[in-house]
Enzyme design. Structure first.
Site, short mmCIF file in Angstrom:
data_model
loop_
_atom_site.label_atom_id
_atom_site.label_comp_id
_atom_site.label_asym_id
_atom_site.label_seq_id
_atom_site.Cartn_x
_atom_site.Cartn_y
_atom_site.Cartn_z
N ASP A 1 0.73 -1.08 0.00
CA ASP A 1 0.03 -0.08 0.16
C ASP A 1 1.02 0.88 -0.03
O ASP A 1 1.68 1.18 0.80
CB ASP A 1 -0.71 0.24 1.71
CG ASP A 1 -2.03 0.46 0.89
OD1 ASP A 1 -2.62 1.55 0.24
OD2 ASP A 1 -2.34 1.74 1.93
N HIS B 1 2.72 2.68 -8.61
CA HIS B 1 2.66 1.53 -9.25
C HIS B 1 3.50 1.18 -10.03
O HIS B 1 3.72 -0.57 -9.37
CB HIS B 1 0.77 1.30 -9.80
CG HIS B 1 0.14 0.95 -9.16
ND1 HIS B 1 -0.59 1.01 -7.97
CD2 HIS B 1 -1.43 2.40 -9.31
CE1 HIS B 1 -1.80 1.75 -7.66
NE2 HIS B 1 -2.22 2.22 -8.39
N LEU C 1 11.14 -20.75 -3.54
CA LEU C 1 10.26 -20.04 -3.05
C LEU C 1 9.07 -20.41 -3.91
O LEU C 1 8.97 -20.16 -4.89
CB LEU C 1 11.11 -18.48 -2.75
CG LEU C 1 10.18 -17.57 -2.33
CD1 LEU C 1 11.03 -16.37 -1.78
CD2 LEU C 1 9.24 -17.21 -3.96
#
Ligand code: IPE
Ligand code: MG
Length: 225
Positions: free
Chosen positions: A2, A19, A113
């Site tokens: 955020d 973004h 991962l």
């Protein structure tokens, strides 16, 4: 993740630029997660509520997902990273969806991962879709109501097979969960930091993990010696 919009506004840039800068933070965080031995990294990239944003911002976020997947696919494959998606991809562009699903399929066996991207994701929507399918199986006689326990419901979630998160980090200063992994975070340690997501880096991740390591997790029990 955020704070992209506020990061951009503070620099006189548009939200899409925020973004885009956020995607660099994703790359840094993925790299640092590997360094620190994180086994599953779930990123909340687009929520079921984000459709309420202006069309051009939604478009920019979709475009970034496409770019990220096509730019990073080779690297994910090479580095042994498994890509998973939590969320409903049926409402995104079919071409983009195919591309994402292709990389998910190509990396399925990778074990270095797990990069789990929450896209068009909502915690309540996830539980609802799980319950709907579970009820369907029960009604069809494939699942006995007595067999519905926590593990059984978990198998219908997007996160089926994934361990619950140990640590949830929210950047950008808000102290709320915003419909993220509602079922899975029952005993997750929460960590809130003020830094805007595009500024998040290895040192912030390290600080979060160090704080986590000082927490005492009792899972409803009492401290054992
Ligand atoms: C990123 O931050 C969240 C995403 C949808 C990727 P925001 O876009 O919510 O940024 P702020 O909260 O407006 O600063
Ligand atoms: Mg926000």
């Amino acid at each position: 993740m955020d704070g992209n919009g506020r990061w951009a506004a503070a620099r006189g840039l548009n939200r899409a630029a925020g973004h885009r800068a956020g995607l660099d933070a994703v790359r840094r965080t993925l790299e640092a997660s590997r360094e620190f031995g994180v086994s599953i990294l779930t990123l909340y990239a687009f929520s079921t509520e984000n459709w309420r944003r202006p069309a051009d911002e939604v478009e920019a976020l979709m475009q970034l997902l496409g770019e990220a997947v096509s730019d990073e696919a080779d690297e994910l494959i090479r580095e042994g990273i498994q890509l998973r998606v939590s969320g409903d991809l049926s409402s995104i562009d079919p071409g983009l969806r195919r591309e994402v699903e292709q990389v998910v399929a190509l990396t399925r066996e990778n074990g270095e991962l797990i990069l789990n991207v929450a896209y068009n994701y909502g915690g309540r929507a996830e539980i609802l879709s799980a319950v709907r399918r579970l009820a369907g199986d029960a009604a069809a006689g494939r699942l006995s109501p007595d067999a519905i326990d926590e593990a059984a419901l978990s198998r219908y979630l997007y996160s089926a097979g994934l361990a619950d998160p140990d640590l949830l980090i929210r950047t950008g200063g808000e102290q709320r969960v915003s419909n993220f992994l509602l079922w899975q975070i029952a005993y997750t340690e929460l960590y809130f930091c003020d830094v805007y997501w595009p500024d998040f880096d290895r040192t912030h991740l390290s600080a979060a993990i160090q704080t986590y390591q000082q927490r005492l997790r009792r899972f409803g029990g009492i401290e054992s010696s």
